[in-house]
Scaffold this motif. Structure first.
Motif, PDB file in Angstrom:
ATOM      1  N   PHE A 296       0.758  -1.296   0.080  1.00 22.19           N
ATOM      2  CA  PHE A 296       0.145  -0.089   0.088  1.00 22.19           C
ATOM      3  C   PHE A 296       0.946   1.092  -0.182  1.00 22.19           C
ATOM      4  N   ILE A 297       1.864   1.217   0.880  1.00 21.36           N
ATOM      5  CA  ILE A 297       2.695   2.289   0.868  1.00 21.36           C
ATOM      6  C   ILE A 297       3.581   2.690  -0.552  1.00 21.36           C
ATOM      7  N   HIS A 298       3.597   1.646  -1.226  1.00 19.97           N
ATOM      8  CA  HIS A 298       4.370   1.665  -2.382  1.00 19.97           C
ATOM      9  C   HIS A 298       3.355   1.901  -3.688  1.00 19.97           C
ATOM     10  N   GLY A 299       2.052   2.011  -3.132  1.00 19.97           N
ATOM     11  CA  GLY A 299       0.787   2.331  -4.265  1.00 19.97           C
ATOM     12  C   GLY A 299       0.716   0.959  -5.156  1.00 19.97           C
ATOM     13  N   GLU A 300       0.722  -0.060  -4.857  1.00 24.21           N
ATOM     14  CA  GLU A 300       0.419  -1.328  -5.442  1.00 24.21           C
ATOM     15  C   GLU A 300      -0.937  -2.187  -4.995  1.00 24.21           C
ATOM     16  N   ILE A 301      -1.515  -1.381  -4.008  1.00 25.36           N
ATOM     17  CA  ILE A 301      -2.520  -2.075  -3.477  1.00 25.36           C
ATOM     18  C   ILE A 301      -3.381  -1.102  -2.898  1.00 25.36           C
ATOM     19  N   THR A 302      -4.945  -1.362  -2.562  1.00 26.32           N
ATOM     20  CA  THR A 302      -5.752  -0.301  -1.812  1.00 26.32           C
ATOM     21  C   THR A 302      -5.789  -0.748  -0.442  1.00 26.32           C
ATOM     22  N   VAL A 303      -6.334   0.015   0.586  1.00 26.99           N
ATOM     23  CA  VAL A 303      -6.898  -0.387   1.647  1.00 26.99           C
ATOM     24  C   VAL A 303      -7.878  -1.407   1.738  1.00 26.99           C
ATOM     25  N   GLY A 304      -8.906  -1.055   0.760  1.00 29.89           N
ATOM     26  CA  GLY A 304     -10.095  -2.064   0.653  1.00 29.89           C
ATOM     27  C   GLY A 304      -9.472  -3.308   0.246  1.00 29.89           C
ATOM     28  N   ALA A 305      -8.473  -3.565  -0.604  1.00 28.77           N
ATOM     29  CA  ALA A 305      -8.196  -4.643  -1.051  1.00 28.77           C
ATOM     30  C   ALA A 305      -7.594  -5.598   0.147  1.00 28.77           C
TER      31      ALA A 305
END
Length: 615
Positions: A296-305
């Motif tokens: 998430f920090i690296h922008g590869e996934i969302t919180v919802g995911a």
């Protein structure tokens, strides 16, 4: 009582089940599984419907976590109230539909499992009916009841805890793993890495619980045995008269305590197992949060995911934990099936020959020719027994207790199978007759007349439910019991109590004779029918016997020689052999065993009368 295993009729090994010391491993073979599967086969349509419901339910279960992701990633950040309401309603609708499918599935589960138990109990009862008398003379009563009740009833849980759980968990696992891989294969690998840790404690735990389960069932059988023997009417009276309450209570308390300790051990063993599994299941979400946070920090996934992923991950660990526990449950279930199949694998000792014929026994001689029989291989009970009981005559058997008299009469209706020789009725070997036609034409009156805990009418009509009221009354009048019955408050509808405890010995005996009169058999066997009765009861019984035996081929066992002095033929039996034969007068002239028995009985009677005379 619980410790009495005295002689009489040894069981020839029927009582020796495959009980072990807990070290034997369950035989989960292909043949065993196929045999178990055959009980499910009649309900394959319902089973397929259950599997379809499980598949649909597993797919519906994927929707709420996926919808959560859309709520967190889209509806809430975009402040889209319409989308939020739609997603919540879809999630709620999915839950309701899944719940309704669950109710339907529960009904089908119950129907299938109860039907299997129903079939198995019917099969067991029929199988036990075909077992020879040797089986019941050896096996513990509590053992039979345990197999018929708790063992077979335990099979009900097998369908739910094994078949259904396995299919349900398989569908959930396969659909969930596929969804996780599609969502993010990296996180999927992290989550699945924990799975092998479930396998470590499972196999050992399965063996432990199986051993404890089998030992528990054995202790339950012992408990049932003590309950049956000491709390049945005969055992209860014996226990009271010999003041054995404390000793029997101690025996029951010890076995009950052992059973309780085994169940506690089994329960705690399962708890430790589940604690280990729960530790492993909590490790997976932590790793997902850790690595998912990194992505998430690296922008590869969302919180919802991440949230959706953790929710779906529980759909892997829960079912996989149950799948590993399924191995434990299967091993426990096999212990039940092994005990049940132990009984099913016992072959009935006496069955109809393929070419057996129904025969008519009216006015037929009974011929024993060189008959030999043994309850145990190393102990002969009868040896070279030969005699003829002529049609329409009375043949009496006399001799000391244990000589083999009752054994001879039990061979006629094939309650036991002879080892050699032959028994013929009307020239036909009884082994060539169907068991039903043979036994339906033989009437048996024993010293201990058995009455069911029902009404007098029900006990009488056991001989034939089609008998009319007139036939029943006629039989009771012939047995000199009708007047007594009519004096009772409820007449023929009077309840006699367990084993007829509310009636005297003579009253029970006359009802037993009336029951045989209703059956109207061609052959009558009377085994010590008057030996334990008072003079008045014996008088009525003898009068009833006179009518019962008219124009019948009868074999009568008696210790009181006064009851058989008019017999057409008297056989003196000793040590399993016929040593004297003739009528009363002929035997007295031989000055042998019969003469000795006669002298002792009548000398005792004369002495008894003299002792009561005033000096």
């Amino acid at each position: 009582m619980s410790k009495m295993y005295g002689g009489g009729m040894p069981g020839a090994g029927f009582g020796r089940m495959k009980f072990d010391d807990g070290q034997q491993k369950p035989n989960i073979s292909k043949a065993m599984l196929l045999r178990i599967f055959n009980y499910f086969k009649p309900y394959w349509k319902q089973t397929m419907l259950v599997l379809f419901i499980l598949l649909v339910s597993s797919l519906l279960g994927l929707l709420p976590p996926i919808l959560i992701q859309r709520i967190v990633d889209h509806a809430l950040p975009d402040k889209n109230m319409k989308l939020l309401v739609e997603l919540v309603l879809i999630s709620l609708g999915t839950t309701v539909v899944a719940g309704l499918l669950g109710v339907w599935q529960s009904y089908l589960n119950s129907f299938i499992s109860q039907s299997i138990v129903y079939d198995m109990k019917n099969q067991m009862y029929t199988h036990l009916q075909r077992m020879p008398l040797q089986f019941f003379s050896a096996v513990k009563q509590g053992e039979v009841i345990t197999r018929m009740t708790s063992d077979i009833s335990g099979i009900q849980g097998v369908f739910n805890s094994t078949v259904i759980n396995f299919a349900s968990n398989l569908f959930v696992l396969s659909t969930t793993v596929a969804t996780l891989v599609i969502m993010n294969w990296k996180l999927a690998i992290i989550g699945i890495l924990i799975v092998p840790l479930f396998i470590i404690p499972t196999r050992k735990m399965g063996n432990v619980r199986w051993k404890l389960a089998k030992q528990t069932q054995e202790k339950m059988s012992e408990q049932n045995h003590i309950i049956q023997e000491t709390l049945s009417i005969s055992g209860y009276l014996l226990m009271k008269l010999f003041t054995r309450e404390e000793k029997e209570y101690d025996s029951f308390r010890i076995i009950n305590g052992e059973s309780a300790r085994l169940q506690i051990r089994e329960s705690m063993a399962g708890r430790w197992f589940m604690m280990i599994l729960s530790t492993f299941t909590s490790l997976g979400p932590m790793l997902i949060y850790l690595y998912g946070g990194y992505l998430f920090i690296h922008g590869e996934i969302t919180v919802g995911a991440i949230i959706s992923f953790v929710a779906l991950l529980s759909r892997i660990y829960g079912p996989f934990g149950q799948m590993t526990n399924l191995y434990v449950d299967i091993k426990r279930s096999v212990a039940l099936f092994e005990r049940i199949f132990d009984y099913f694998d016992m072959k009935p000792g006496i069955v109809n020959r393929p070419d057996a014929q129904a025969v008519e026994l009216t006015k037929q001689d009974i011929v024993f020719e060189d008959v030999c029989f043994a309850y145990q291989k190393d102990k002969q009970a009868l040896e070279d027994i030969s005699f003829t009981a002529a049609s329409g005559t009375m043949t009496a058997l006399v001799g000391p207790s244990g000589a083999g008299k009752t054994t001879i009469t039990n061979l006629i209706p094939r309650l036991y199978e002879i080892d050699s020789g032959s028994i013929r009725i009307g020239g036909t070997d009884i082994r060539d007759m169907t068991l039903e036609s043979l036994r339906s034409q033989i009437g048996l009156v024993t010293q201990d007349s058995y009455l069911f805990n029902g009404t007098i009418r029900e006990n009488l009509l056991y001989a034939g439910s089609e008998a009319s009221e007139e036939d029943m009354v006629k039989a009771c009048k012939a047995a000199y019991i009708h007047d007594f019955i009519m004096e009772l408050p409820d007449g023929y509808d009077t309840v006699v109590g367990n084993r007829g405890i509310k009636l005297s010995g003579g009253e029970k005996q006359r009802i037993s004779i009336a029951r045989v009169l209703l059956k109207n058999p061609s052959v009558i066997i009377m085994d010590e029918a008057t030996s334990s009765l008072d003079t008045a009861s014996e008088y009525y019984i003898q009068r009833a016997m006179h009518l019962l035996l008219q124009d019948k081929t009868s074999i009568v066992i008696a210790h009181r020689l006064s009851t058989i002095m008019a017999a057409d033929k008297i056989l003196v039996v000793k040590d399993g052999a016929i040593i004297e034969e003739g009528n009363h007068e002929e035997l007295l002239l031989k000055n042998g065993v019969y003469t000795d028995l006669h002298s002792k009985q009548f000398e005792r009677k004369a002495f008894s009368m003299d002792s009561q005379s005033p000096i």
